[in-house]
Scaffold this active site. Structure first.
Site, PDB file in Angstrom:
ATOM      1  N   ASP A   8      31.342  -7.112  14.259  1.00  0.00           N
ATOM      2  CA  ASP A   8      32.256  -7.604  13.164  1.00  0.00           C
ATOM      3  C   ASP A   8      33.294  -6.663  12.602  1.00  0.00           C
ATOM      4  O   ASP A   8      32.596  -5.768  12.347  1.00  0.00           O
ATOM      5  CB  ASP A   8      31.276  -8.512  12.280  1.00  0.00           C
ATOM      6  CG  ASP A   8      30.668  -9.477  12.629  1.00  0.00           C
ATOM      7  OD1 ASP A   8      30.663 -10.012  13.719  1.00  0.00           O
ATOM      8  OD2 ASP A   8      29.415  -9.901  11.840  1.00  0.00           O
ATOM      9  N   ASP A 130      29.999 -23.310  12.877  1.00  0.00           N
ATOM     10  CA  ASP A 130      29.452 -22.653  11.844  1.00  0.00           C
ATOM     11  C   ASP A 130      28.922 -23.967  10.869  1.00  0.00           C
ATOM     12  O   ASP A 130      29.715 -24.860  11.054  1.00  0.00           O
ATOM     13  CB  ASP A 130      30.016 -21.600  10.980  1.00  0.00           C
ATOM     14  CG  ASP A 130      30.655 -20.334  11.867  1.00  0.00           C
ATOM     15  OD1 ASP A 130      29.727 -20.131  12.658  1.00  0.00           O
ATOM     16  OD2 ASP A 130      31.645 -19.998  11.840  1.00  0.00           O
TER      17      ASP A 130
END
Length: 158
Positions: A8, A130
């Site tokens: 990330d 998500d």
């Protein structure tokens, strides 16, 4: 089974967010290339790289970091985070990613999914769904839609 280790990126560094909070980032590698090299040396078959700044709608140096990662490792990379227009997807492919991951665009811009499929093929696209409380979350988890995640998944599968 393939494990996709994730890197990330936030402001060009490899980070982890505490409970998805961008204000609570822990830098685990100031040089994300080193993180990518460690995963490749450990036998990873793929890397999953996320532009957290892009997902949050912020500008960042993460495309430069992605480019350096792609130059450093010989394994395919899938990339997502903030890819909400065809030009952003094209930029990622031009850098050399093997796949793009679209999340918010799956909800807000489904025509983009068709464009990517038509131009690059199904193997080049992953849709990331998500979810928070069973509903699709978008914009780096900052917004939650009224769409049940299972419903969107079924619709996309068709």
């Amino acid at each position: 089974m393939i494990v996709y280790p994730a890197i990330d990126l936030r402001q060009g560094k490899a980070v982890r967010l505490r409970q998805g909070d961008p204000d609570q980032a822990t830098v685990y590698d100031a040089n994300p290339v080193k993180a990518a090299e460690r995963w490749a040396e450990a036998g990873a078959e793929w890397l999953h790289v996320v532009n957290l700044d892009g997902a949050l709608g912020e500008r960042s140096p993460n495309l430069k970091a992605l480019s350096r990662i792609l130059d450093a490792v010989d394994i395919p990379v899938q990339f997502g985070g903030g890819l909400r227009e065809l030009t952003a997807v094209e930029d990622a492919f031009d850098l050399g990613v093997a796949r793009v991951v679209l999340g918010t665009a799956a909800v807000r811009n489904p025509d983009l999914l068709r464009q990517v499929l038509d131009k690059y093929g199904a193997e080049s696209l992953v849709v990331g769904l998500d979810a928070r409380d069973g509903k699709v979350a978008t914009h780096g988890w900052r917004e939650v839609s009224d769409i049940p995640v299972a419903d969107l998944g079924k619709r996309l599968a068709r």
